[in-house]
Design an enzyme around this catalytic site. Structure first.
Site, PDB file in Angstrom:
ATOM      1  N   LYS A  13       0.832  -1.211   0.000  1.00 12.88           N
ATOM      2  CA  LYS A  13       0.000   0.000   0.000  1.00 12.88           C
ATOM      3  C   LYS A  13       0.871   1.268   0.000  1.00 12.88           C
ATOM      4  O   LYS A  13       0.620   2.181  -0.769  1.00 12.88           O
ATOM      5  CB  LYS A  13      -0.903   0.041   1.246  1.00 12.88           C
ATOM      6  CG  LYS A  13      -1.871  -1.123   1.359  1.00 12.88           C
ATOM      7  CD  LYS A  13      -2.797  -0.965   2.559  1.00 12.88           C
ATOM      8  CE  LYS A  13      -2.114  -1.070   3.915  1.00 12.88           C
ATOM      9  NZ  LYS A  13      -1.599  -2.424   4.232  1.00 12.88           N
ATOM     10  N   ARG A  87      -9.744   0.515   8.393  1.00 10.86           N
ATOM     11  CA  ARG A  87      -9.208  -0.820   8.640  1.00 10.86           C
ATOM     12  C   ARG A  87     -10.248  -1.710   9.307  1.00 10.86           C
ATOM     13  O   ARG A  87      -9.960  -2.840   9.670  1.00 10.86           O
ATOM     14  CB  ARG A  87      -7.989  -0.723   9.539  1.00 10.86           C
ATOM     15  CG  ARG A  87      -6.675  -0.876   8.759  1.00 10.86           C
ATOM     16  CD  ARG A  87      -5.579  -0.903   9.777  1.00 10.86           C
ATOM     17  NE  ARG A  87      -4.328  -1.444   9.378  1.00 10.86           N
ATOM     18  CZ  ARG A  87      -3.343  -0.782   8.803  1.00 10.86           C
ATOM     19  NH1 ARG A  87      -3.492   0.448   8.411  1.00 10.86           N
ATOM     20  NH2 ARG A  87      -2.178  -1.364   8.587  1.00 10.86           N
ATOM     21  N   ARG A 126      11.531  -6.558   5.589  1.00  9.65           N
ATOM     22  CA  ARG A 126      11.406  -5.133   5.253  1.00  9.65           C
ATOM     23  C   ARG A 126      12.256  -4.265   6.178  1.00  9.65           C
ATOM     24  O   ARG A 126      12.348  -4.500   7.371  1.00  9.65           O
ATOM     25  CB  ARG A 126       9.940  -4.726   5.377  1.00  9.65           C
ATOM     26  CG  ARG A 126       9.700  -3.263   5.056  1.00  9.65           C
ATOM     27  CD  ARG A 126       8.261  -2.968   4.778  1.00  9.65           C
ATOM     28  NE  ARG A 126       7.409  -3.086   5.940  1.00  9.65           N
ATOM     29  CZ  ARG A 126       6.102  -2.806   5.923  1.00  9.65           C
ATOM     30  NH1 ARG A 126       5.518  -2.447   4.793  1.00  9.65           N
ATOM     31  NH2 ARG A 126       5.387  -2.921   7.016  1.00  9.65           N
ATOM     32  N   ARG A 160      11.000  -1.895  11.514  1.00  6.96           N
ATOM     33  CA  ARG A 160       9.872  -1.484  12.354  1.00  6.96           C
ATOM     34  C   ARG A 160       9.631  -2.534  13.433  1.00  6.96           C
ATOM     35  O   ARG A 160       9.734  -3.732  13.165  1.00  6.96           O
ATOM     36  CB  ARG A 160       8.599  -1.374  11.500  1.00  6.96           C
ATOM     37  CG  ARG A 160       8.493  -0.081  10.747  1.00  6.96           C
ATOM     38  CD  ARG A 160       7.404  -0.055   9.693  1.00  6.96           C
ATOM     39  NE  ARG A 160       6.098  -0.563  10.083  1.00  6.96           N
ATOM     40  CZ  ARG A 160       5.001  -0.455   9.335  1.00  6.96           C
ATOM     41  NH1 ARG A 160       5.055   0.182   8.169  1.00  6.96           N
ATOM     42  NH2 ARG A 160       3.858  -0.958   9.718  1.00  6.96           N
ATOM     43  N   ARG A 171      -0.735  -8.821  13.466  1.00 11.62           N
ATOM     44  CA  ARG A 171      -1.265  -7.978  12.385  1.00 11.62           C
ATOM     45  C   ARG A 171      -2.060  -8.804  11.384  1.00 11.62           C
ATOM     46  O   ARG A 171      -3.092  -8.360  10.869  1.00 11.62           O
ATOM     47  CB  ARG A 171      -0.117  -7.244  11.686  1.00 11.62           C
ATOM     48  CG  ARG A 171       0.471  -6.153  12.559  1.00 11.62           C
ATOM     49  CD  ARG A 171       1.803  -5.695  12.048  1.00 11.62           C
ATOM     50  NE  ARG A 171       1.717  -4.893  10.845  1.00 11.62           N
ATOM     51  CZ  ARG A 171       2.739  -4.674  10.033  1.00 11.62           C
ATOM     52  NH1 ARG A 171       3.924  -5.201  10.289  1.00 11.62           N
ATOM     53  NH2 ARG A 171       2.580  -3.915   8.972  1.00 11.62           N
TER      54      ARG A 171
HETATM   55  P1  AMP Z   1       0.673   0.579   8.422  1.00  6.69           P
HETATM   56  O1  AMP Z   1       1.832   1.491   8.254  1.00  6.69           O
HETATM   57  O2  AMP Z   1      -0.501   0.962   7.563  1.00  6.69           O
HETATM   58  O3  AMP Z   1       1.046  -0.874   8.282  1.00  6.69           O
HETATM   59  O4  AMP Z   1       0.159   0.764   9.924  1.00  6.69           O
HETATM   60  C1  AMP Z   1       1.006   0.469  11.013  1.00  6.69           C
HETATM   61  C2  AMP Z   1       0.205   0.392  12.299  1.00  6.69           C
HETATM   62  O5  AMP Z   1      -0.427   1.655  12.550  1.00  6.69           O
HETATM   63  C3  AMP Z   1      -0.928  -0.619  12.314  1.00  6.69           C
HETATM   64  O6  AMP Z   1      -0.495  -1.936  12.588  1.00  6.69           O
HETATM   65  C4  AMP Z   1      -1.786  -0.038  13.447  1.00  6.69           C
HETATM   66  O7  AMP Z   1      -1.212  -0.279  14.701  1.00  6.69           O
HETATM   67  C5  AMP Z   1      -1.673   1.462  13.173  1.00  6.69           C
HETATM   68  N1  AMP Z   1      -2.726   1.878  12.231  1.00  6.69           N
HETATM   69  C6  AMP Z   1      -2.565   2.316  10.951  1.00  6.69           C
HETATM   70  N2  AMP Z   1      -3.739   2.600  10.388  1.00  6.69           N
HETATM   71  C7  AMP Z   1      -4.685   2.323  11.329  1.00  6.69           C
HETATM   72  C8  AMP Z   1      -6.098   2.400  11.341  1.00  6.69           C
HETATM   73  N3  AMP Z   1      -6.798   2.775  10.274  1.00  6.69           N
HETATM   74  N4  AMP Z   1      -6.734   2.037  12.497  1.00  6.69           N
HETATM   75  C9  AMP Z   1      -6.063   1.657  13.591  1.00  6.69           C
HETATM   76  N5  AMP Z   1      -4.725   1.541  13.625  1.00  6.69           N
HETATM   77  C10 AMP Z   1      -4.029   1.868  12.509  1.00  6.69           C
END
Ligand code: AMP
Length: 214
Positions: A13, A87, A126, A160, A171
């Site tokens: 994404k 999400r 990653r 990360r 996740r």
């Molecule tokens: P990402 O970078 O999109 O993989 O997001 C990393 C982390 O941020 C996720 O595993 C969640 O802990 C938090 N996060 C990102 N987007 C959301 C969302 N829409 N709702 C809740 N937590 C989020």
């Protein structure tokens, strides 16, 4: 055209959003990036989000929705690409409300499909640049000069916390339970585009672009 990109963690994404921003001039709203930015700056929001994020859990909806509301209200007429939001179903419902309130429309929900065995390999290998967020992978794409990012010339390159094994499993579980149902939701609204994301970045980008232009 306003779109959202969703899919399993590690489906690309962030990478595809960056290409879409470069190629088509979208305003990128990534909830993950916004949370990481808040963590880096040690804000109250960052402190609240940190524990959830590091464990691979979702940050509570109230915090997330308020953050998106703020970002959407500062678009200044630009088309947006929402990356990582919504999400879950309550967030999708909240998004409808926010967009209605701001007189904005969501045109497409683009789902990036990647088989689950590939996802784990992508996430565990990653690495990112701490300074600019450029994405690397230990098996096929690391900076020529160790620790120095090829995009911004800085670094360091790091893993990360939520790309570590235990958090990856959480996740994936959260994704299956909360995020995967969004596919049916956007299908029923006639907005879903499913893209095969199991390919080179440039190939996947072409697929998305042709769907958006169709
Ligand atoms: P990402 O970078 O999109 O993989 O997001 C990393 C982390 O941020 C996720 O595993 C969640 O802990 C938090 N996060 C990102 N987007 C959301 C969302 N829409 N709702 C809740 N937590 C989020």
């Amino acid at each position: 055209m306003n779109i959202l990109l969703f899919g399993p963690p590690g489906s690309g994404k962030g990478t595809q959003s960056a290409l879409l921003v470069q190629g088509m001039g979208y305003k990128h709203i990534s909830t993950g990036d916004l949370f990481r930015e808040n963590m880096k700056n040690d804000t109250e929001l960052g402190k609240e989000a940190k524990g959830y994020m590091n464990e691979g859990k979702l940050v509570p909806d109230s915090l997330t929705i308020a953050m998106v509301k703020d970002a959407l209200s500062r678009l200044a007429g630009k088309s947006f690409i929402l990356d990582g939001f919504p999400r879950n179903i309550p967030q999708a419902e909240a998004l409808d409300g926010l967009l209605g309130h701001l007189n904005l429309n969501l045109d497409k929900a683009v789902f990036l499909e990647v088989p689950s065995d590939k996802i784990v390999a992508r996430l565990s290998g990653r690495r990112l640049c701490k300074n600019c967020g450029a994405v690397y992978h230990i098996e096929h794409h690391m900076p020529m000069q160790k620790g120095v990012c090829e995009s911004c010339g800085k670094g360091p390159i790091y893993q990360r916390d939520d790309d570590k094994d235990e958090a990856i499993q959480t996740r994936l579980k959260v994704y299956a339970e909360s995020t995967a149902p969004l596919k049916d939701l956007y299908q029923s609204k006639g907005k879903l585009s499913v893209i095969d994301g199991d390919d080179e970045e440039a190939v996947v980008y072409k697929r998305i672009k042709s769907q958006l232009e169709a």
